[in-house]
Design a protein around this motif. Sequence first.
Motif, short mmCIF file in Angstrom:
data_model
loop_
_atom_site.label_atom_id
_atom_site.label_comp_id
_atom_site.label_asym_id
_atom_site.label_seq_id
_atom_site.Cartn_x
_atom_site.Cartn_y
_atom_site.Cartn_z
N GLY A 1 0.80 -1.30 0.19
CA GLY A 1 -0.22 0.18 0.28
C GLY A 1 0.67 1.01 0.11
O GLY A 1 0.59 2.04 -0.84
N GLY A 2 1.80 1.15 0.66
CA GLY A 2 2.69 2.19 0.40
C GLY A 2 3.42 2.47 -0.48
O GLY A 2 3.37 3.94 -0.76
N ALA A 3 3.79 1.79 -1.58
CA ALA A 3 4.54 1.50 -2.61
C ALA A 3 3.31 2.45 -3.63
O ALA A 3 3.33 3.63 -4.41
CB ALA A 3 5.37 0.87 -3.34
N PHE A 4 2.37 2.02 -3.02
CA PHE A 4 1.09 2.50 -4.43
C PHE A 4 0.96 4.38 -3.82
O PHE A 4 0.54 4.73 -5.03
CB PHE A 4 -0.29 1.27 -3.29
N VAL A 5 0.69 4.17 -2.99
CA VAL A 5 0.30 5.68 -2.35
C VAL A 5 1.97 6.81 -2.91
O VAL A 5 1.12 7.95 -3.40
CB VAL A 5 0.05 5.80 -1.15
N GLU A 6 3.13 6.17 -2.69
CA GLU A 6 3.63 7.35 -2.71
C GLU A 6 4.20 7.69 -4.52
O GLU A 6 4.31 8.80 -4.39
CB GLU A 6 5.19 6.88 -2.70
N THR B 1 24.66 0.74 -4.64
CA THR B 1 23.81 2.24 -4.57
C THR B 1 23.66 2.40 -6.47
O THR B 1 23.30 3.30 -6.72
CB THR B 1 24.27 3.29 -4.54
N ALA B 2 23.51 1.21 -7.18
CA ALA B 2 23.69 0.86 -8.34
C ALA B 2 21.97 0.53 -8.78
O ALA B 2 22.33 0.09 -9.75
CB ALA B 2 24.75 0.32 -9.26
N VAL B 3 21.14 1.70 -8.77
CA VAL B 3 20.18 1.52 -8.58
C VAL B 3 19.01 2.18 -9.70
O VAL B 3 19.50 3.56 -9.38
CB VAL B 3 18.96 1.31 -8.04
N SER B 4 18.99 1.97 -10.83
CA SER B 4 18.47 2.98 -11.94
C SER B 4 16.87 2.83 -11.28
O SER B 4 16.61 1.83 -11.41
CB SER B 4 19.21 2.80 -13.21
N MET B 5 16.51 3.77 -12.20
CA MET B 5 14.87 4.03 -12.24
C MET B 5 14.31 5.01 -13.36
O MET B 5 15.17 5.43 -14.13
CB MET B 5 14.27 5.18 -11.35
N ASP B 6 13.36 3.97 -14.72
CA ASP B 6 12.77 4.78 -15.45
C ASP B 6 11.47 4.90 -15.27
O ASP B 6 11.43 5.65 -14.96
CB ASP B 6 12.96 3.17 -16.90
N GLU B 7 11.11 5.83 -16.70
CA GLU B 7 10.28 6.15 -16.78
C GLU B 7 8.92 6.24 -16.43
O GLU B 7 7.76 6.56 -16.47
CB GLU B 7 10.42 6.95 -18.52
N SER B 8 9.18 4.76 -16.39
CA SER B 8 7.46 3.78 -15.45
C SER B 8 8.16 3.32 -14.07
O SER B 8 7.48 3.19 -13.41
CB SER B 8 7.38 2.96 -16.04
N GLU B 9 8.96 4.18 -13.39
CA GLU B 9 8.93 4.25 -11.93
C GLU B 9 9.62 2.16 -11.98
O GLU B 9 9.16 2.34 -10.89
CB GLU B 9 8.24 4.63 -11.76
N ARG B 10 10.39 2.17 -12.94
CA ARG B 10 10.79 0.39 -12.19
C ARG B 10 12.15 0.62 -11.82
O ARG B 10 13.20 1.14 -12.65
CB ARG B 10 10.71 -0.15 -13.73
N LEU B 11 12.17 0.95 -10.76
CA LEU B 11 13.70 0.06 -10.22
C LEU B 11 14.80 -1.00 -10.84
O LEU B 11 14.25 -2.28 -10.40
CB LEU B 11 13.62 0.60 -9.00
N GLU B 12 16.07 -1.11 -10.92
CA GLU B 12 16.47 -2.07 -11.04
C GLU B 12 17.90 -2.23 -10.78
O GLU B 12 19.32 -0.96 -11.08
CB GLU B 12 16.65 -2.52 -12.75
N CYS B 13 18.27 -3.34 -9.99
CA CYS B 13 20.17 -2.71 -9.43
C CYS B 13 20.92 -3.35 -10.31
O CYS B 13 20.76 -5.05 -10.43
CB CYS B 13 19.94 -4.22 -7.76
N ALA B 14 21.88 -2.80 -10.66
CA ALA B 14 22.79 -2.76 -12.05
C ALA B 14 23.68 -4.35 -11.33
O ALA B 14 24.69 -5.07 -12.61
CB ALA B 14 23.59 -2.25 -12.04
N ASP B 15 23.76 -4.11 -9.85
CA ASP B 15 24.60 -5.90 -9.38
C ASP B 15 23.82 -7.02 -8.93
O ASP B 15 24.70 -7.67 -9.65
CB ASP B 15 24.98 -4.88 -8.04
N CYS B 16 23.34 -6.71 -8.59
CA CYS B 16 22.00 -8.06 -8.69
C CYS B 16 21.00 -8.72 -9.73
O CYS B 16 20.62 -9.27 -9.14
CB CYS B 16 22.21 -8.18 -6.81
N GLY B 17 20.53 -7.20 -10.54
CA GLY B 17 19.59 -7.79 -10.80
C GLY B 17 17.79 -7.11 -10.29
O GLY B 17 16.96 -7.91 -10.83
N ASN B 18 17.94 -7.44 -8.80
CA ASN B 18 16.65 -7.05 -8.06
C ASN B 18 16.07 -5.91 -8.53
O ASN B 18 16.48 -4.63 -9.35
CB ASN B 18 17.19 -6.36 -6.51
N THR B 19 15.22 -6.23 -8.72
CA THR B 19 13.82 -5.46 -9.31
C THR B 19 12.51 -4.55 -8.85
O THR B 19 12.20 -5.24 -7.55
CB THR B 19 12.84 -5.13 -10.78
#
Length: 277
Positions: free
Chosen positions: A130-135, A248-266
């Motif tokens: 819920g928190g991530a959704f509202v934010e 800290t190598a985490v990127s965010m795309d235009e759809s607000e998807r997060l992805e860690c470049a080191d471990c692939g967590n999304t």
Amino acid sequence: MEADATLRDAEAGDADRVRELVESSMTTSYALSPQGIETILEAEFDADPLGDRFDDAETVARVAEGEETLVGYGEATVAGDAGLVRWVHVDPERRGAGVGTALFERLTAAVDDRGVDEVRAVTLADNTAGGAFVERFDFEKTGERTTEFDDRETVQHVYVEEGATGAADETGAAGSAADADSASDAGESPSGQAIEGALPDAVATDDGTEVHPGGDPIAGAEGAFVRTFTDADRSEHYGYYCTNCGSTAVSMDESERLECADCGNTHRPEEYDGSYL
């Protein structure tokens, strides 16, 4: 939203289906026992309490109607100069199609149209996203409050539109707000995703910038993400930190998807669409 799902005002005849889809949504998304879910359903979503709220001029209740049945329900209240989004639920089989987003936007627009000075939202601490959704709608967490469903006391997180004032003294029949910490050191996030151990006070990015992890965790596939800040008070947002691998190598795309470049967590926002306040 899917073309075959439309929003309309909730009606008395919708009560049974609303309860059914809310039960399914809670079972999927809430860290509650079956007894805990049943307590909330009886207090809030049986036909009588729903019917009373549908008829209440201070309640905004909307349903999302698919080709064959209702697929979503949202509810907000207006009291004085404040509007409060209380519930957004979507049938788990219909998530990811924008139904939750459409309901939340319709609710906030409806209370805005009533001339409120401030729009708030609450999420149960027992939900999973819920928190991530509202934010995603530029709301920020400002505190917590306790409320009761029958005799069961439950914690709610309180959110307010960024830039609004006065949310820290939120009070009401459901309970009082408490000051929220600016950073989570360990434990369980509003999304229900545990962080293993304490967050470091400071880490260095690839370019040598010192940043400070903190704030509400954001659910990820392998572990939570948290925001990073350039100051120890955690007021100047910089980027994101992956708690799965400490990168800290985490990127965010235009759809607000997060992805860690080191471990692939999304973190993919569409996975959490409409789940649930």
